[in-house]
Write a protein that holds these residues in place. Structure first.
Motif, PDB file in Angstrom:
ATOM      1  N   ASP A 241       0.803  -1.226   0.000  1.00 24.57           N
ATOM      2  CA  ASP A 241       0.000   0.000   0.000  1.00 24.57           C
ATOM      3  C   ASP A 241       0.838   1.281   0.000  1.00 24.57           C
ATOM      4  O   ASP A 241       0.527   2.220  -0.748  1.00 24.57           O
ATOM      5  CB  ASP A 241      -0.969  -0.004   1.183  1.00 24.57           C
ATOM      6  CG  ASP A 241      -2.136  -0.967   0.980  1.00 24.57           C
ATOM      7  OD1 ASP A 241      -2.123  -1.701  -0.028  1.00 24.57           O
ATOM      8  OD2 ASP A 241      -3.053  -0.986   1.823  1.00 24.57           O
ATOM      9  N   PRO A 242       1.901   1.378   0.808  1.00 24.55           N
ATOM     10  CA  PRO A 242       2.709   2.600   0.745  1.00 24.55           C
ATOM     11  C   PRO A 242       3.354   2.813  -0.633  1.00 24.55           C
ATOM     12  O   PRO A 242       3.479   3.950  -1.094  1.00 24.55           O
ATOM     13  CB  PRO A 242       3.778   2.377   1.819  1.00 24.55           C
ATOM     14  CG  PRO A 242       3.158   1.415   2.771  1.00 24.55           C
ATOM     15  CD  PRO A 242       2.336   0.500   1.909  1.00 24.55           C
ATOM     16  N   ALA A 243       3.736   1.713  -1.287  1.00 21.16           N
ATOM     17  CA  ALA A 243       4.321   1.830  -2.626  1.00 21.16           C
ATOM     18  C   ALA A 243       3.266   2.273  -3.638  1.00 21.16           C
ATOM     19  O   ALA A 243       3.525   3.129  -4.491  1.00 21.16           O
ATOM     20  CB  ALA A 243       4.922   0.492  -3.051  1.00 21.16           C
ATOM     21  N   LEU A 244       2.077   1.685  -3.549  1.00 20.23           N
ATOM     22  CA  LEU A 244       0.997   2.081  -4.446  1.00 20.23           C
ATOM     23  C   LEU A 244       0.618   3.541  -4.207  1.00 20.23           C
ATOM     24  O   LEU A 244       0.318   4.280  -5.157  1.00 20.23           O
ATOM     25  CB  LEU A 244      -0.219   1.183  -4.238  1.00 20.23           C
ATOM     26  CG  LEU A 244      -0.047  -0.283  -4.656  1.00 20.23           C
ATOM     27  CD1 LEU A 244      -1.208  -1.127  -4.167  1.00 20.23           C
ATOM     28  CD2 LEU A 244       0.106  -0.393  -6.169  1.00 20.23           C
ATOM     29  N   THR A 245       0.662   3.983  -2.964  1.00 22.83           N
ATOM     30  CA  THR A 245       0.365   5.376  -2.638  1.00 22.83           C
ATOM     31  C   THR A 245       1.356   6.313  -3.326  1.00 22.83           C
ATOM     32  O   THR A 245       0.969   7.314  -3.939  1.00 22.83           O
ATOM     33  CB  THR A 245       0.412   5.591  -1.115  1.00 22.83           C
ATOM     34  OG1 THR A 245      -0.636   4.826  -0.510  1.00 22.83           O
ATOM     35  CG2 THR A 245       0.238   7.057  -0.761  1.00 22.83           C
ATOM     36  N   ALA A 246       2.656   5.968  -3.260  1.00 17.06           N
ATOM     37  CA  ALA A 246       3.676   6.789  -3.911  1.00 17.06           C
ATOM     38  C   ALA A 246       3.484   6.805  -5.418  1.00 17.06           C
ATOM     39  O   ALA A 246       3.627   7.843  -6.074  1.00 17.06           O
ATOM     40  CB  ALA A 246       5.068   6.271  -3.558  1.00 17.06           C
ATOM     41  N   ALA A 247       3.139   5.644  -5.974  1.00 20.78           N
ATOM     42  CA  ALA A 247       2.955   5.564  -7.426  1.00 20.78           C
ATOM     43  C   ALA A 247       1.738   6.360  -7.878  1.00 20.78           C
ATOM     44  O   ALA A 247       1.776   7.062  -8.897  1.00 20.78           O
ATOM     45  CB  ALA A 247       2.818   4.104  -7.846  1.00 20.78           C
ATOM     46  N   LEU A 248       0.650   6.262  -7.137  1.00 22.14           N
ATOM     47  CA  LEU A 248      -0.574   6.971  -7.512  1.00 22.14           C
ATOM     48  C   LEU A 248      -0.414   8.481  -7.416  1.00 22.14           C
ATOM     49  O   LEU A 248      -1.124   9.233  -8.097  1.00 22.14           O
ATOM     50  CB  LEU A 248      -1.727   6.512  -6.609  1.00 22.14           C
ATOM     51  CG  LEU A 248      -2.227   5.080  -6.849  1.00 22.14           C
ATOM     52  CD1 LEU A 248      -3.124   4.644  -5.706  1.00 22.14           C
ATOM     53  CD2 LEU A 248      -2.959   4.979  -8.186  1.00 22.14           C
ATOM     54  N   LYS A 249       0.500   8.937  -6.586  1.00 19.67           N
ATOM     55  CA  LYS A 249       0.773  10.371  -6.474  1.00 19.67           C
ATOM     56  C   LYS A 249       1.762  10.858  -7.529  1.00 19.67           C
ATOM     57  O   LYS A 249       2.043  12.052  -7.614  1.00 19.67           O
ATOM     58  CB  LYS A 249       1.321  10.688  -5.079  1.00 19.67           C
ATOM     59  CG  LYS A 249       0.296  10.545  -3.965  1.00 19.67           C
ATOM     60  CD  LYS A 249       0.902  10.867  -2.609  1.00 19.67           C
ATOM     61  CE  LYS A 249      -0.134  10.762  -1.496  1.00 19.67           C
ATOM     62  NZ  LYS A 249       0.453  11.058  -0.156  1.00 19.67           N
ATOM     63  N   SER A 250       2.285   9.945  -8.326  1.00 15.96           N
ATOM     64  CA  SER A 250       3.261  10.276  -9.362  1.00 15.96           C
ATOM     65  C   SER A 250       2.636  10.119 -10.748  1.00 15.96           C
ATOM     66  O   SER A 250       1.468   9.753 -10.874  1.00 15.96           O
ATOM     67  CB  SER A 250       4.484   9.363  -9.244  1.00 15.96           C
ATOM     68  OG  SER A 250       4.193   8.069  -9.781  1.00 15.96           O
ATOM     69  N   ASP A 251       3.458  10.361 -11.782  1.00 16.15           N
ATOM     70  CA  ASP A 251       2.989  10.157 -13.155  1.00 16.15           C
ATOM     71  C   ASP A 251       3.668   8.955 -13.793  1.00 16.15           C
ATOM     72  O   ASP A 251       3.915   8.933 -14.995  1.00 16.15           O
ATOM     73  CB  ASP A 251       3.194  11.418 -14.001  1.00 16.15           C
ATOM     74  CG  ASP A 251       4.654  11.854 -14.059  1.00 16.15           C
ATOM     75  OD1 ASP A 251       5.499  11.251 -13.343  1.00 16.15           O
ATOM     76  OD2 ASP A 251       4.963  12.803 -14.817  1.00 16.15           O
ATOM     77  N   CYS A 252       3.993   7.922 -12.978  1.00 15.71           N
ATOM     78  CA  CYS A 252       4.613   6.725 -13.535  1.00 15.71           C
ATOM     79  C   CYS A 252       3.684   6.101 -14.579  1.00 15.71           C
ATOM     80  O   CYS A 252       2.465   6.214 -14.484  1.00 15.71           O
ATOM     81  CB  CYS A 252       4.973   5.724 -12.448  1.00 15.71           C
ATOM     82  SG  CYS A 252       3.608   5.097 -11.484  1.00 15.71           S
ATOM     83  N   PHE A 253       4.276   5.443 -15.567  1.00 12.17           N
ATOM     84  CA  PHE A 253       3.484   4.996 -16.717  1.00 12.17           C
ATOM     85  C   PHE A 253       2.742   3.688 -16.472  1.00 12.17           C
ATOM     86  O   PHE A 253       1.844   3.331 -17.247  1.00 12.17           O
ATOM     87  CB  PHE A 253       4.357   4.871 -17.973  1.00 12.17           C
ATOM     88  CG  PHE A 253       5.298   3.684 -17.996  1.00 12.17           C
ATOM     89  CD1 PHE A 253       4.886   2.463 -18.501  1.00 12.17           C
ATOM     90  CD2 PHE A 253       6.595   3.806 -17.531  1.00 12.17           C
ATOM     91  CE1 PHE A 253       5.740   1.371 -18.543  1.00 12.17           C
ATOM     92  CE2 PHE A 253       7.473   2.724 -17.567  1.00 12.17           C
ATOM     93  CZ  PHE A 253       7.049   1.506 -18.064  1.00 12.17           C
ATOM     94  N   TYR A 254       3.072   2.984 -15.390  1.00 10.56           N
ATOM     95  CA  TYR A 254       2.403   1.705 -15.127  1.00 10.56           C
ATOM     96  C   TYR A 254       2.365   1.445 -13.627  1.00 10.56           C
ATOM     97  O   TYR A 254       3.355   1.671 -12.910  1.00 10.56           O
ATOM     98  CB  TYR A 254       3.139   0.549 -15.819  1.00 10.56           C
ATOM     99  CG  TYR A 254       2.565  -0.824 -15.514  1.00 10.56           C
ATOM    100  CD1 TYR A 254       1.534  -1.346 -16.272  1.00 10.56           C
ATOM    101  CD2 TYR A 254       3.055  -1.578 -14.447  1.00 10.56           C
ATOM    102  CE1 TYR A 254       0.994  -2.597 -15.984  1.00 10.56           C
ATOM    103  CE2 TYR A 254       2.530  -2.830 -14.156  1.00 10.56           C
ATOM    104  CZ  TYR A 254       1.493  -3.334 -14.925  1.00 10.56           C
ATOM    105  OH  TYR A 254       0.963  -4.572 -14.632  1.00 10.56           O
ATOM    106  N   ILE A 255       1.230   0.955 -13.151  1.00  7.65           N
ATOM    107  CA  ILE A 255       1.080   0.510 -11.769  1.00  7.65           C
ATOM    108  C   ILE A 255       0.359  -0.829 -11.803  1.00  7.65           C
ATOM    109  O   ILE A 255      -0.731  -0.944 -12.379  1.00  7.65           O
ATOM    110  CB  ILE A 255       0.256   1.500 -10.915  1.00  7.65           C
ATOM    111  CG1 ILE A 255       0.838   2.909 -10.989  1.00  7.65           C
ATOM    112  CG2 ILE A 255       0.195   1.028  -9.464  1.00  7.65           C
ATOM    113  CD1 ILE A 255      -0.045   3.965 -10.335  1.00  7.65           C
ATOM    114  N   GLY A 256       0.956  -1.839 -11.200  1.00  2.00           N
ATOM    115  CA  GLY A 256       0.322  -3.155 -11.158  1.00  2.00           C
ATOM    116  C   GLY A 256       0.434  -3.759  -9.765  1.00  2.00           C
ATOM    117  O   GLY A 256       1.400  -3.493  -9.037  1.00  2.00           O
TER     118      GLY A 256
END
Length: 315
Positions: free
Chosen positions: A241-256
């Protein structure tokens, strides 16, 4: 992020600094089944040594011969090669095609520009160059408004170079072991984050960037950018969850994220409670990977990497 040792421009840097006489080959345009996209490079020295590819093997021998002529005369060449159906079949292609190439001497001025391109990639920045078709001279220019990766006009070839895409994996699990090997083969950088002792070890992950730390600590100094893919595999909420939180706050091109639909529904409940909107949460690919009925860890890794490649090429 580490530098790739297979990028022809990186190799050109090293070879030039070793005192080799070089020619740089660039794909300007393709038609038909040509297997390498525009902007692909091959670097060749005067002894016939080369790295990179411009046709997947169909015409490399002829290209190297032409490069030798360029090195002998010092004159840039703008050439087109037709690949017959018969030759194409022998190279594993379904039909013939045409490839237009620029072969230019790699001199000190070109080396300076290539060094800046490689440095920009290492710094996680886009950089755009223009190559003059008559001289082969390269200059750096502002990125075009249409953001196309390559663009050819009557006098020059414009190319935008992107940093190496990088996969950040949460959880040093079996799937991550297979994914690490596949990422290396396909030219993707990869980091493993797992605070659990005995998981993220060099024995289990040779030649991989390992971080035995908590995701929230890692992301304090390693913010995801739009060339980053986040893959949550630990299946443990206080890690993922903390990693997904960081990713969702960014503009990374993929989250899985790994997990069943039921698991993902609970994950969405937690992230919604943390303040994320539904439209942002839709960025998470879950269940992770393309739907190829994968079951074994290596098969799941194939599905994940395929989905990452699809997302990167469509970005």
């Amino acid at each position: 992020m580490e530098k790739s040792n297979t990028n022809p421009l990186h190799i050109a840097q090293n070879w030039f600094e070793q005192g080799r006489k070089l020619a740089l080959v660039t794909v300007l345009s393709v038609w038909g089944s040509a297997p390498r996209p525009t902007g692909s490079h091959l670097i060749c020295d005067d002894q016939g040594n080369f790295e990179g590819s411009v046709s997947g093997g169909c015409i490399e021998a002829e290209v190297i011969a032409q490069a030798a002529e360029v090195l002998a005369t010092g004159q840039t060449r703008d050439l087109s090669f037709g690949i017959s159906d018969e030759t194409a079949w022998s190279a594993g292609l379904s039909c013939g095609g045409t490839i237009r190439l620029l072969i230019a001497p790699y001199d000190a001025a070109m080396h300076e520009m290539v060094t800046q391109i490689v440095q920009a990639q290492h710094d996680r920045r886009r950089v755009t160059s223009r190559t003059e078709l008559v001289t082969g001279q390269i200059t750096l220019i502002p990125a075009p408004d249409n953001a196309k990766i390559t663009q050819l006009d009557e006098t020059g070839f414009i190319q935008t170079y992107r940093p190496q895409p990088h996969i950040v994996v949460i959880g040093a699990v079996h799937i991550a072991q297979a994914l690490a090997q596949m990422a290396q083969i396909t030219g993707y950088g990869l980091s493993i984050i797992d605070p659990r002792s005995g998981f993220a070890t060099a024995e289990r992950f040779p030649s991989v960037q390992l971080h035995e730390t908590w995701p929230e600590e890692f992301f304090k100094t390693n913010q995801p950018d739009n060339f980053t893919a986040l893959v949550a595999l630990s299946h443990i909420p206080h890690l993922d969850d903390p990693a997904l939180t960081a990713a969702l706050k960014s503009d990374c091109f993929y989250i899985g994220a790994l997990g069943s639909r039921k698991t993902h529904a609970k994950r969405l409940e937690r992230l919604t409670a943390a303040g994320f909107e539904a439209t942002n949460l839709e960025r998470i690919h879950a269940p992770i990977g393309l739907a190829i009925s994968a079951q074994e860890p290596a098969e799941i890794a194939v599905a994940i990497l395929a989905e990452i490649i699809q997302a990167y090429r469509q970005a």
